[in-house]
Scaffold this motif. Sequence first.
Motif, PDB file in Angstrom:
ATOM      1  N   ASP A 187      23.375 -42.545   0.562  1.00  0.00           N
ATOM      2  CA  ASP A 187      23.529 -43.020  -1.412  1.00  0.00           C
ATOM      3  C   ASP A 187      24.628 -42.788  -1.949  1.00  0.00           C
ATOM      4  OD1 ASP A 187      22.915 -41.226  -2.165  1.00  0.00           O
ATOM      5  OD2 ASP A 187      21.383 -41.816  -3.171  1.00  0.00           O
ATOM      6  N   ALA A 188      25.842 -42.267  -1.207  1.00  0.00           N
ATOM      7  CA  ALA A 188      26.832 -42.041  -1.709  1.00  0.00           C
ATOM      8  C   ALA A 188      27.956 -41.524  -0.838  1.00  0.00           C
ATOM      9  CB  ALA A 188      26.442 -40.389  -2.235  1.00  0.00           C
ATOM     10  N   GLU A 189      28.936 -42.095  -1.512  1.00  0.00           N
ATOM     11  CA  GLU A 189      30.687 -41.184  -0.392  1.00  0.00           C
ATOM     12  C   GLU A 189      31.573 -39.864  -0.572  1.00  0.00           C
ATOM     13  OE1 GLU A 189      35.016 -43.032   0.347  1.00  0.00           O
ATOM     14  OE2 GLU A 189      33.455 -43.907  -1.023  1.00  0.00           O
ATOM     15  N   HIS A 190      30.966 -39.628   0.391  1.00  0.00           N
ATOM     16  CA  HIS A 190      31.237 -38.115   0.659  1.00  0.00           C
ATOM     17  C   HIS A 190      32.753 -37.956   1.544  1.00  0.00           C
ATOM     18  CE1 HIS A 190      26.897 -37.342   0.274  1.00  0.00           C
ATOM     19  NE2 HIS A 190      27.008 -38.473   1.074  1.00  0.00           N
ATOM     20  N   TYR A 191      33.521 -36.735   0.153  1.00  0.00           N
ATOM     21  CA  TYR A 191      34.500 -36.553   1.047  1.00  0.00           C
ATOM     22  C   TYR A 191      34.030 -35.029   1.257  1.00  0.00           C
ATOM     23  CZ  TYR A 191      39.698 -36.450   0.648  1.00  0.00           C
ATOM     24  OH  TYR A 191      40.872 -35.658   1.384  1.00  0.00           O
ATOM     25  N   LEU A 192      34.420 -34.351   2.186  1.00  0.00           N
ATOM     26  CA  LEU A 192      34.716 -33.416   3.212  1.00  0.00           C
ATOM     27  C   LEU A 192      35.636 -32.890   3.094  1.00  0.00           C
ATOM     28  CD1 LEU A 192      31.768 -34.373   3.738  1.00  0.00           C
ATOM     29  CD2 LEU A 192      31.620 -33.243   5.452  1.00  0.00           C
ATOM     30  N   TRP A 193      36.601 -31.726   2.719  1.00  0.00           N
ATOM     31  CA  TRP A 193      37.654 -30.852   3.106  1.00  0.00           C
ATOM     32  C   TRP A 193      38.256 -29.811   2.753  1.00  0.00           C
ATOM     33  CZ3 TRP A 193      41.095 -28.847  -0.277  1.00  0.00           C
ATOM     34  CH2 TRP A 193      40.284 -28.549  -2.124  1.00  0.00           C
ATOM     35  N   ALA A 194      38.924 -28.971   2.994  1.00  0.00           N
ATOM     36  CA  ALA A 194      39.841 -27.631   3.639  1.00  0.00           C
ATOM     37  C   ALA A 194      40.713 -27.613   3.274  1.00  0.00           C
ATOM     38  CB  ALA A 194      39.240 -27.015   4.298  1.00  0.00           C
ATOM     39  N   TRP A 195      41.283 -26.639   2.735  1.00  0.00           N
ATOM     40  CA  TRP A 195      43.003 -26.260   2.571  1.00  0.00           C
ATOM     41  C   TRP A 195      43.528 -25.895   4.096  1.00  0.00           C
ATOM     42  CZ3 TRP A 195      46.135 -28.032  -0.563  1.00  0.00           C
ATOM     43  CH2 TRP A 195      45.123 -28.322  -2.385  1.00  0.00           C
ATOM     44  N   ILE A 196      44.683 -26.364   4.492  1.00  0.00           N
ATOM     45  CA  ILE A 196      44.998 -25.808   6.067  1.00  0.00           C
ATOM     46  C   ILE A 196      45.983 -25.301   5.325  1.00  0.00           C
ATOM     47  CG2 ILE A 196      47.002 -26.935   7.400  1.00  0.00           C
ATOM     48  CD1 ILE A 196      45.269 -29.723   7.684  1.00  0.00           C
ATOM     49  N   ASP A 197      46.795 -25.233   4.424  1.00  0.00           N
ATOM     50  CA  ASP A 197      47.916 -24.779   3.694  1.00  0.00           C
ATOM     51  C   ASP A 197      48.305 -25.264   2.148  1.00  0.00           C
ATOM     52  OD1 ASP A 197      50.483 -23.696   2.861  1.00  0.00           O
ATOM     53  OD2 ASP A 197      51.345 -23.830   4.807  1.00  0.00           O
ATOM     54  N   ARG A 198      47.510 -24.173   1.178  1.00  0.00           N
ATOM     55  CA  ARG A 198      47.621 -24.800  -0.297  1.00  0.00           C
ATOM     56  C   ARG A 198      48.661 -24.594  -1.001  1.00  0.00           C
ATOM     57  NH1 ARG A 198      43.358 -23.604  -4.712  1.00  0.00           N
ATOM     58  NH2 ARG A 198      42.032 -22.037  -2.807  1.00  0.00           N
ATOM     59  N   ASP A 199      49.486 -23.824   0.089  1.00  0.00           N
ATOM     60  CA  ASP A 199      51.572 -23.589  -0.934  1.00  0.00           C
ATOM     61  C   ASP A 199      51.859 -24.737  -0.802  1.00  0.00           C
ATOM     62  OD1 ASP A 199      50.228 -21.004  -1.575  1.00  0.00           O
ATOM     63  OD2 ASP A 199      51.824 -20.435   0.317  1.00  0.00           O
ATOM     64  N   ARG A 200      51.798 -25.968   0.169  1.00  0.00           N
ATOM     65  CA  ARG A 200      52.286 -27.070   0.740  1.00  0.00           C
ATOM     66  C   ARG A 200      51.532 -27.904   0.605  1.00  0.00           C
ATOM     67  NH1 ARG A 200      52.612 -29.238   5.430  1.00  0.00           N
ATOM     68  NH2 ARG A 200      51.617 -27.417   6.421  1.00  0.00           N
ATOM     69  N   GLY A 201      50.109 -28.320  -0.293  1.00  0.00           N
ATOM     70  CA  GLY A 201      49.683 -29.214  -0.751  1.00  0.00           C
ATOM     71  C   GLY A 201      48.786 -30.019   0.583  1.00  0.00           C
ATOM     72  N   ALA A 202      48.817 -29.165   1.893  1.00  0.00           N
ATOM     73  CA  ALA A 202      48.303 -29.477   3.006  1.00  0.00           C
ATOM     74  C   ALA A 202      46.831 -29.559   2.984  1.00  0.00           C
ATOM     75  CB  ALA A 202      49.420 -29.470   4.046  1.00  0.00           C
ATOM     76  N   LEU A 203      46.014 -30.759   3.237  1.00  0.00           N
ATOM     77  CA  LEU A 203      44.205 -30.118   3.430  1.00  0.00           C
ATOM     78  C   LEU A 203      44.013 -31.236   4.663  1.00  0.00           C
ATOM     79  CD1 LEU A 203      42.963 -32.757   2.487  1.00  0.00           C
ATOM     80  CD2 LEU A 203      43.563 -32.010   0.588  1.00  0.00           C
ATOM     81  N   ARG A 204      42.662 -30.513   4.897  1.00  0.00           N
ATOM     82  CA  ARG A 204      42.473 -31.652   6.348  1.00  0.00           C
ATOM     83  C   ARG A 204      40.810 -31.646   5.936  1.00  0.00           C
ATOM     84  NH1 ARG A 204      40.894 -34.023  10.065  1.00  0.00           N
ATOM     85  NH2 ARG A 204      41.434 -34.125  12.552  1.00  0.00           N
ATOM     86  N   SER A 205      40.409 -33.376   5.781  1.00  0.00           N
ATOM     87  CA  SER A 205      39.819 -34.555   5.183  1.00  0.00           C
ATOM     88  C   SER A 205      38.921 -35.140   6.438  1.00  0.00           C
ATOM     89  CB  SER A 205      39.519 -35.134   3.913  1.00  0.00           C
ATOM     90  OG  SER A 205      40.571 -36.051   4.504  1.00  0.00           O
TER      91      SER A 205
END
Length: 232
Positions: free
Chosen positions: A149-167
């Motif tokens: 009943d909701a939209e789920h966004y799963l994420w984690a940093w690949i490289d926080r300094d570069r602003g790169a994440l996996r989702s």
Amino acid sequence: MAVDVTVLRVFADAHGEFGNPLGVIDAATVEPSDRQRIAAELGYSETVFVDLPEPGAASAHVRIFTPVTEIAFAGHPTVGTAWWLKQRGTPVRTLQVPAGLVQVSYLSEAEGELTAISARSDWAPELVIHDLKSPDEVLAADPAEYADDAEHYLWAWIDRDRGALRSRTFAPQFGIIEDEATGSAAVRMTDHLSRDLHITQGKGSEIRTWWDPTGWVKVGGRVVENAGVRLG
């Protein structure tokens, strides 16, 4: 009457792989009452119906449908539509969607040509954001374990300094078990983190975002065309 559908992949990677399929249809070829049925038949996460602009016009009207409902705004459909309009010789500066007026940008960067749109973060659907410990945990997630009943966004940093994440995004309430590349979720996430991002989503799609503290977010990426489809 047969309906011609252009099929794009939006937010492809640098090699033209991955990306989220999008059906693009000339709105004049389909009665409004048939649009939801056609979107369901195609089965893409979104299908757009575009009122084609006259040559030299600065804007175009777009309606966006998931397999189960019409939505007021979405990222990959607006990015894909902007790219498609430029390819057919009618580039625009804005797209008019039910949520509001979307700004369009055509960008040349070191990694190639990008198409981008700017939208308000509050136009995007609400998300349940799940901060996970690692990209591996994101990739191991099972959509069946998340509420429908909701939209789920799963994420984690690949490289926080570069602003790169996996989702990954699960949106069962829109008829989408998993969305390969979700521009509207990227808009929400960019505003949530208050910074520019380089997002790798799904199997390998790539989304770029640029944050503006006034509440606007630019989201962009590469678009490629697949073979078309004819319905009817």
